[in-house]
Design a protein around this motif. Structure first.
Motif, PDB file in Angstrom:
ATOM      1  N   CYS A  27       0.827  -1.214   0.000  1.00  0.00           N
ATOM      2  CA  CYS A  27       0.000   0.000   0.000  1.00  0.00           C
ATOM      3  C   CYS A  27       0.859   1.261   0.000  1.00  0.00           C
ATOM      4  O   CYS A  27       0.621   2.177  -0.779  1.00  0.00           O
ATOM      5  CB  CYS A  27      -0.931   0.010   1.198  1.00  0.00           C
ATOM      6  N   SER A  28       1.847   1.315   0.879  1.00  0.00           N
ATOM      7  CA  SER A  28       2.674   2.514   0.989  1.00  0.00           C
ATOM      8  C   SER A  28       3.826   2.524  -0.002  1.00  0.00           C
ATOM      9  O   SER A  28       4.386   3.583  -0.284  1.00  0.00           O
ATOM     10  CB  SER A  28       3.234   2.635   2.410  1.00  0.00           C
ATOM     11  N   GLY A  29       4.214   1.337  -0.517  1.00  0.00           N
ATOM     12  CA  GLY A  29       5.337   1.264  -1.432  1.00  0.00           C
ATOM     13  C   GLY A  29       6.694   1.345  -0.765  1.00  0.00           C
ATOM     14  O   GLY A  29       7.724   1.414  -1.435  1.00  0.00           O
ATOM     15  N   ARG A  30       6.717   1.315   0.562  1.00  0.00           N
ATOM     16  CA  ARG A  30       7.988   1.364   1.276  1.00  0.00           C
ATOM     17  C   ARG A  30       8.700   0.013   1.206  1.00  0.00           C
ATOM     18  O   ARG A  30       8.072  -1.038   1.238  1.00  0.00           O
ATOM     19  CB  ARG A  30       7.765   1.744   2.728  1.00  0.00           C
ATOM     20  N   ILE A  31      10.038   0.068   1.136  1.00  0.00           N
ATOM     21  CA  ILE A  31      10.869  -1.134   1.228  1.00  0.00           C
ATOM     22  C   ILE A  31      11.740  -0.989   2.472  1.00  0.00           C
ATOM     23  O   ILE A  31      12.340   0.062   2.702  1.00  0.00           O
ATOM     24  CB  ILE A  31      11.752  -1.318  -0.023  1.00  0.00           C
ATOM     25  N   TRP A  32      11.781  -2.053   3.273  1.00  0.00           N
ATOM     26  CA  TRP A  32      12.589  -2.081   4.492  1.00  0.00           C
ATOM     27  C   TRP A  32      13.664  -3.160   4.395  1.00  0.00           C
ATOM     28  O   TRP A  32      13.553  -4.100   3.588  1.00  0.00           O
ATOM     29  CB  TRP A  32      11.730  -2.385   5.713  1.00  0.00           C
ATOM     30  N   GLY A  33      14.670  -3.042   5.245  1.00  0.00           N
ATOM     31  CA  GLY A  33      15.704  -4.049   5.334  1.00  0.00           C
ATOM     32  C   GLY A  33      15.909  -4.518   6.759  1.00  0.00           C
ATOM     33  O   GLY A  33      15.703  -3.765   7.717  1.00  0.00           O
ATOM     34  N   VAL A  86      14.660   1.499   3.455  1.00  0.00           N
ATOM     35  CA  VAL A  86      15.736   1.704   2.484  1.00  0.00           C
ATOM     36  C   VAL A  86      15.225   2.312   1.185  1.00  0.00           C
ATOM     37  O   VAL A  86      16.026   2.656   0.310  1.00  0.00           O
ATOM     38  CB  VAL A  86      16.479   0.378   2.191  1.00  0.00           C
ATOM     39  N   ALA A  87      13.896   2.426   1.034  1.00  0.00           N
ATOM     40  CA  ALA A  87      13.339   3.048  -0.167  1.00  0.00           C
ATOM     41  C   ALA A  87      11.880   3.404   0.062  1.00  0.00           C
ATOM     42  O   ALA A  87      11.152   2.683   0.752  1.00  0.00           O
ATOM     43  CB  ALA A  87      13.446   2.113  -1.377  1.00  0.00           C
ATOM     44  N   GLY A  88      11.469   4.518  -0.538  1.00  0.00           N
ATOM     45  CA  GLY A  88      10.062   4.879  -0.618  1.00  0.00           C
ATOM     46  C   GLY A  88       9.713   4.957  -2.085  1.00  0.00           C
ATOM     47  O   GLY A  88      10.010   5.954  -2.753  1.00  0.00           O
TER      48      GLY A  88
END
Length: 435
Positions: free
Chosen positions: A380-386, A400-402
């Motif tokens: 939904c938000s398109g966020r990427i986490w690590g 790490v990215a939006g």
């Protein structure tokens, strides 16, 4: 409350025909159809966890691959997405075949598998089974896995919702055409497993992958409905809300697969296919191709999305649904019994997204600083986490990215490089730079 997998409320993007990850199971009776596919018209706590047959990584790894860092540090990198192919129809998964051909195979939810070669999309589908696939919402063609011996014998497996009255989750085997390697033979299909799923139209799960032990793993949703009203996730007599493990090389009796070595194979009343349980809707899981560890993204109910983890070869875990949602009690809302549960390694709240998309531990050669980082996203938000894959205990995800994209799946090619599919129509290549 339904999942939000194929919605993008935060981004206000409407994708026609796509709702949330929906699944129902009108009965916990599993039927096996060794004769072939239905026609279009009919149409964990185990006392001693089993070990993998082999701890070796799945697929080839580039000789240029650097030695991995002990844990991987997501704080060192920023990730970006580079558009590779557009014009796809609801691409929900991407994978290499492990055959060294360099091809990428992209699943279109309505029932087609497309091939990408050299950055170009072939016009003819690798396989089209749309006539026997129920789509869309959370239903459809959802999973694809190539046998480790695919280069030699051509076997591959798909996971889809069929068009029967019970909308069964179906796992089937196919083979390519004898004369054309870029085209599969629809007539070669044979069903390994059907799980009726008709009471609720959400939580179909959909992940399919081979583990380092050469067994086929499948992730099923809990059957749908808010709060698991069917009680399937904690029921070892049901195949819903589980990770299943099938040995497709060793049929057993009337089954087209074996279950030897699974945690509950000798427990009365338990389904022998079960590897792990207590899941709500595991939307994408993967094995670390270096260590064999299992990483699961499990979609939450109202407040929390979670990442679960198991060491290589460890089965029998109970990941807690529906007693727990993430690290928090769900039923009851407080004071829940956590004895025997395997809690997540990470969570995030619905202030940061609404539906987790599980990813991969990066083991490619192109971005050495990313080595050992587990990447996952929110659709939904398109966020990427690590996360640091080698770290022990609970972690706080580091963004790490939006991307602003509706990320529904990560994928890995034969050399360990990562890709992303996003609704409504695009395949991306993942890249990284130093933070």
């Amino acid at each position: 409350m339904n999942d939000r997998r194929f919605r993008r409320p935060a981004l206000k993007i409407a994708v026609a025909g796509l709702a949330a990850m929906l699944v129902g199971a009108c009965a916990q009776v599993v039927t096996h159809s060794p004769a072939g596919l239905a026609s279009p018209a009919g149409a964990f706590e185990s006392p001693a966890p089993p070990s993998f047959v082999s701890p070796s990584p799945v697929g080839p790894r580039s000789s240029a691959q650097p030695s991995p860092t002990p844990a991987g540090d997501p704080g060192l990198v920023t990730v970006a997405l580079q558009a590779l192919v557009s014009g796809l129809a609801s691409p929900v998964s991407v994978t290499g075949a492990g055959d060294g051909s360099g091809r990428l195979f992209v699943l279109e939810q309505a029932g087609r598998i497309r091939i990408v070669v050299g950055g170009g999309l072939l016009s003819q589908p690798f396989l089209d089974i749309s006539s026997i696939v129920s789509c869309c919402g959370e239903r459809g063609l959802l999973g694809l896995a190539f046998h480790p011996d695919f280069a030699a014998d051509g076997r591959f497996y798909v996971y889809y919702t069929d068009t029967s009255a019970d909308f069964a989750i179906t796992i089937a085997e196919y083979r390519p055409s004898a004369s054309e390697p870029d085209v599969a033979d629809p007539a070669s299909g044979r069903i390994l497993l059907r799980i009726p799923h008709g009471q609720y139209p959400n939580h179909d799960g959909g992940q399919l992958t081979f583990g380092p032990d050469r067994h086929l793993y499948a992730g099923t949703g809990d059957g749908g409905g808010a709060g698991n009203p069917l009680g399937t996730s904690q029921d070892l007599g049901s195949l819903l809300g589980k990770v299943l493990r099938l040995d497709v090389d060793h049929p057993s009796g009337s089954l087209l697969y074996g279950t030897a070595g699974n945690p509950f194979v000798d427990r009365s009343g338990a389904r022998p296919e079960i590897w792990a349980y207590g899941l709500r809707n595991p939307w994408r899981f993967s094995f670390d191709r270096l260590t064999g560890d299992l990483w699961i993204g499990d979609v939450g109910q109202d407040r929390w999305e979670e990442i679960d983890h198991a060491g290589a070869g460890l089965g029998g875990q109970d990941y807690g649904w529906n007693r727990m949602e993430g690290f928090h009690c769900y039923a009851p809302a407080s004071g829940c019994d956590q004895a025997g549960l395997t809690l997540p390694v990470a969570e995030y709240g619905h202030d940061a997204g609404c539906a987790v998309t599980g990813g991969f531990v990066y083991r490619g050669a192109a971005y050495p600083l990313l080595d050992g980082v587990y990447l996952f996203a929110d659709s939904c938000s398109g966020r990427i986490w690590g996360l640091a894959a080698g770290a022990a205990g609970r972690q706080t995800p580091l963004e790490v990215a939006g991307t602003g994209r509706s990320i529904v799946s990560f994928g890995q090619d034969d050399t360990g490089e990562l890709y992303v599919t996003a609704l409504p129509d695009t395949l991306y290549r993942l890249s990284a730079t130093t933070r």
